[in-house]
Design a protein around this motif. Structure first.
Motif, PDB file in Angstrom:
ATOM      1  N   LYS A  12       1.092   4.022  -2.966  1.00  0.00           N
ATOM      2  CA  LYS A  12       0.852   5.447  -2.681  1.00  0.00           C
ATOM      3  C   LYS A  12       2.026   6.296  -3.181  1.00  0.00           C
ATOM      4  O   LYS A  12       1.827   7.374  -3.725  1.00  0.00           O
ATOM      5  CB  LYS A  12       0.661   5.650  -1.177  1.00  0.00           C
ATOM      6  N   ARG A  53       2.726  10.334  -4.724  1.00  0.00           N
ATOM      7  CA  ARG A  53       3.809  11.157  -4.180  1.00  0.00           C
ATOM      8  C   ARG A  53       4.895  11.502  -5.195  1.00  0.00           C
ATOM      9  O   ARG A  53       5.459  12.565  -5.120  1.00  0.00           O
ATOM     10  CB  ARG A  53       4.446  10.447  -2.986  1.00  0.00           C
ATOM     11  N   ASN A  92       0.835  -1.207   0.000  1.00  0.00           N
ATOM     12  CA  ASN A  92       0.000   0.000   0.000  1.00  0.00           C
ATOM     13  C   ASN A  92       0.868   1.255   0.000  1.00  0.00           C
ATOM     14  O   ASN A  92       0.609   2.214  -0.721  1.00  0.00           O
ATOM     15  CB  ASN A  92      -0.903  -0.032   1.242  1.00  0.00           C
ATOM     16  N   SER A  93       1.941   1.217   0.808  1.00  0.00           N
ATOM     17  CA  SER A  93       2.859   2.348   0.893  1.00  0.00           C
ATOM     18  C   SER A  93       3.556   2.583  -0.447  1.00  0.00           C
ATOM     19  O   SER A  93       3.692   3.717  -0.907  1.00  0.00           O
ATOM     20  CB  SER A  93       3.884   2.068   2.002  1.00  0.00           C
TER      21      SER A  93
END
Lengths: 178, 115
Positions: B108, B113, B104-105
């Motif tokens: 993202k 980002r 998930n990180s």
């Protein structure tokens, strides 16, 4: 879903674990230098005892700098358990040989963490580690210079007394002209 | 009320042994495993993962061992008493959950980002 990993901490699990291991190594160094100070104090090497008391304080400060960094970045800093500290030395010279070995081990350990940071692209921690690399330049210079005094002055006669006096004068000037 | 709380949970990972879900409002993680439902904060779940990974499975198979491990976390109210199969099940569940967190990180990072 929210990015819980990143929201919680800037540090990856591996980097956090490496920094906690480094905290332990700094604490171990601090204890080791205190034991060296004790040995020097007991054997009449007053200047060397003071040198190692100061070194012990310095290592403690390094430990706390790492400790606060881990916490500030959202990690869990672990208070280390230190034991098995050597308290007896065969000779005055052996104390300084062990001190140099310790500084080399610490430098190597920081290099390993920096390599991991490069691999993970953790440039924030890498930048933080730069301060420690600068410190290690000084620490290794001082430890190496102390050993050099044994060869320059010699231990015979009042040699050890003379070496002890000169230990207090060791300074690192980062290549500045005297 | 309970039903409403249930609805707001997002399942992170589940296996035949249990599941872990996340509440976006409180950021608490609910672990349902071995007939128990326990709520943890993220660092606490990390500690549980560490504790589970440190269990010596080979030792548990010894004849002199009771075959049970008590999993207790400081600061948490509940504890788990697990046999080797359950330990393996919980290990799988936590491994999958943390893989999902990391995935998930990464997603993202890639989608939101990186400019």
């Amino acid at each position: 879903m929210k990015d819980l990993v990143r929201h919680k901490s800037l540090l990856s699990t591996e980097i956090e674990s490496s920094l906690n291991q480094q905290i332990k190594k700094e604490a171990h160094s601090s204890s080791l230098y205190l034991a060296m100070a004790s040995w020097c104090d007991r054997n009449g090497f007053d200047c060397s005892a003071q040198y190692f008391y100061d070194q012990s304080e310095e290592e403690r400060k390094h430990q706390m700098k790492l400790f606060h960094y881990v916490l500030d970045m959202g990690g869990t800093a672990i208070s280390p358990d230190i034991n098995n500290i050597k308290i007896e030395y065969m000779s005055f010279r052996e104390v300084f040989e062990d001190a140099l070995e310790q500084e080399i081990a610490i430098t190597q350990s920081f290099k390993n963490i920096a390599a991991k940071c490069h691999k993970e692209q953790d440039f924030v921690t890498l930048e933080f580690l730069n301060w420690f690399f600068k410190e290690q330049r000084e620490e290794e210079f001082k430890a190496r210079r102390a050993l050099e005094l044994f060869d320059l002055i010699g231990e015979a006669g009042t040699g050890r007394w003379e070496i002890d006096r000169h230990i207090a004068k060791i300074k690192y000037s980062e290549g500045e002209e005297a | 009320m309970n039903q409403l709380a249930q609805i707001t949970q997002t399942e992170v990972f589940s296996t035949n042994f249990g599941s872990i879900s996340h509440c976006p409002r409180t950021d608490l993680l609910t672990l349902t495993f071995s007939g128990k439902t326990v709520t943890y904060k993220y660092p606490c779940l990390q500690r549980l993962n560490k504790v589970i990974n440190q269990v010596d499975l080979a030792k548990m198979t010894d004849a002199s061992h009771s075959g049970l491990e008590i999993i207790f976390l400081c600061g948490a109210e509940d504890c788990f008493v697990l046999d080797i199969h359950e330990i393996l099940g919980l290990k799988d569940l936590l491994h999958g959950t943390f893989t999902m967190f990391n995935l998930n990180s990464t997603i993202k990072d890639c989608l939101q980002r990186v400019i």
